[in-house]
Design a protein around this motif. Structure first.
Motif, short mmCIF file in Angstrom:
data_model
loop_
_atom_site.label_atom_id
_atom_site.label_comp_id
_atom_site.label_asym_id
_atom_site.label_seq_id
_atom_site.Cartn_x
_atom_site.Cartn_y
_atom_site.Cartn_z
N SER A 39 0.84 -1.20 0.00
CA SER A 39 0.00 0.00 0.00
C SER A 39 0.86 1.25 0.00
CB SER A 39 -0.93 0.02 1.21
OG SER A 39 -0.23 0.37 2.39
N THR A 40 0.36 2.29 -0.62
CA THR A 40 1.07 3.57 -0.64
C THR A 40 1.12 4.18 0.75
OG1 THR A 40 -0.98 4.70 -1.28
CG2 THR A 40 0.51 4.03 -3.05
N HIS A 41 0.10 3.91 1.55
CA HIS A 41 0.07 4.44 2.92
C HIS A 41 1.27 3.94 3.72
CE1 HIS A 41 -1.07 4.52 7.21
NE2 HIS A 41 -1.71 5.64 6.89
N ASP A 42 1.54 2.64 3.63
CA ASP A 42 2.67 2.06 4.38
C ASP A 42 4.00 2.54 3.80
OD1 ASP A 42 0.90 0.74 6.00
OD2 ASP A 42 1.00 -1.15 4.88
N ARG A 100 9.75 0.71 -1.84
CA ARG A 100 8.98 0.44 -3.04
C ARG A 100 7.53 0.17 -2.65
NH1 ARG A 100 9.82 -4.09 -5.36
NH2 ARG A 100 9.53 -3.45 -7.52
N ALA A 101 6.61 0.38 -3.61
CA ALA A 101 5.19 0.07 -3.38
C ALA A 101 4.64 -0.65 -4.61
CB ALA A 101 4.40 1.34 -3.12
N LEU A 120 5.66 10.83 -0.31
CA LEU A 120 5.50 9.96 -1.47
C LEU A 120 4.56 10.61 -2.47
CD1 LEU A 120 5.88 7.26 -2.94
CD2 LEU A 120 3.99 6.35 -1.57
N VAL A 121 5.03 10.84 -3.68
CA VAL A 121 4.18 11.38 -4.74
C VAL A 121 3.31 10.24 -5.27
CG1 VAL A 121 4.13 12.41 -7.03
CG2 VAL A 121 5.84 13.15 -5.37
N LEU A 122 2.00 10.47 -5.25
CA LEU A 122 1.05 9.44 -5.69
C LEU A 122 0.63 9.62 -7.15
CD1 LEU A 122 -1.35 9.38 -2.60
CD2 LEU A 122 0.67 7.94 -3.03
#
Length: 272
Positions: free
Chosen positions: A10-13, A49-50, A154-156
């Motif tokens: 996940s991007t959150h983690d 990494r995600a 983190l850029v989403l």
């Protein structure tokens, strides 16, 4: 010095890992981070990494376009709906770099790179980021001004309004090795027209400051006017105002200031 690699679903983690470790860097395509590691950057101790698929999503179905930060330039070139972005995407390196390089990573590319970001700046893009304090959206020009302080976020994705016509968006990169070389200068313009006059002019420049910048004096010369020879000359004359280019192996600051107006005139006139 050993480097730890952490992969999250996940991007959150992933964002939490970035914000909690000053030595962490996000690995997208690797064209910036792996180069830094190979050159011995000891400030990087952790690679994050995600695998979240939202990072590689493209939404180009409506009037507003969203590109996940992990979208590569090769993907953009494969999208018919993104035809107006093919020129900036094609100007990024060679095929190998375009297959790996990402939209999000390009936001952090140093001079003389970061050409795709110049295009995004002209389109008045907004950056979605996730940090230790949660998610937020920030205008790209504001993001670039604080870019060196964004390492813990983190850029989403990046989003922008789709140009209303084929000739509203224009792009030009001047390089000694075409198309994959570092830029001498890069220019992009978004010129929406209403009633024969430009409304909401945006002109962006690359390699004319430490990060891509808006050519605000040129924008003022264009705003509210028809795109005729007189207006184009006024914008070209103002192109270098407020810029702070540097010297490097590709060109001197003096040379960049001398040619930016010439190439802006050609861009606005539709000349090759």
């Amino acid at each position: 010095m050993p480097v730890t690699v952490k992969t999250f679903t996940s991007t959150h983690d992933a964002a939490a890992a970035l914000s909690s470790d000053r030595g962490a860097r996000y690995l997208g395509g690797g064209t910036l981070v792996m180069r830094a590691l190979n050159e011995g950057d000891i400030s990087i101790s952790t690679i994050v990494r995600a695998s979240d698929h939202t990072m590689t999503r493209i939404d180009a179905t409506g009037s507003r376009i969203t590109l996940g930060a992990g979208v590569t330039f090769a993907r953009i070139l494969a999208e018919r709906d993104l035809g107006f972005l093919h020129a900036p995407a094609r100007s990024i390196g060679g095929p190998a770099v375009r297959n790996m390089g990402t939209v999000g990573g390009n936001l952090f590319a140093p001079v003389p790179y970061g050409d795709f970001t110049v295009a995004m700046l002209a389109l008045d893009a907004v950056v979605s980021v996730q940090g230790g304090l949660g998610g937020r959206e920030i205008a790209l020009d504001e993001f670039l001004q604080s870019r060196d302080r964004q390492s813990g976020a983190l850029v989403l994705a990046i989003s922008f309004a789709k140009p209303g016509s084929a000739d509203a968006f224009r792009y030009r990169k001047i390089a000694r090795i075409t198309p994959k070389g570092g830029a001498v200068i890069t220019l992009a313009a978004h010129l929406p027209v209403n009633g024969g006059r430009i409304v909401g002019a945006r002109v962006a420049l690359g390699s004319m400051a430490p990060t891509p910048i808006r050519a605000r004096a040129a924008e003022r010369a264009l705003e509210g006017r028809s795109l005729d020879a007189s207006t184009i000359n006024a914008a070209a004359t103002a192109a270098a105002e407020g810029t702070t280019p540097g010297d490097n192996a590709l060109a001197s600051a003096w040379y960049r200031r001398e040619i930016v107006g010439v190439h802006l005139r050609r861009l606005l006139s539709g000349q090759e």
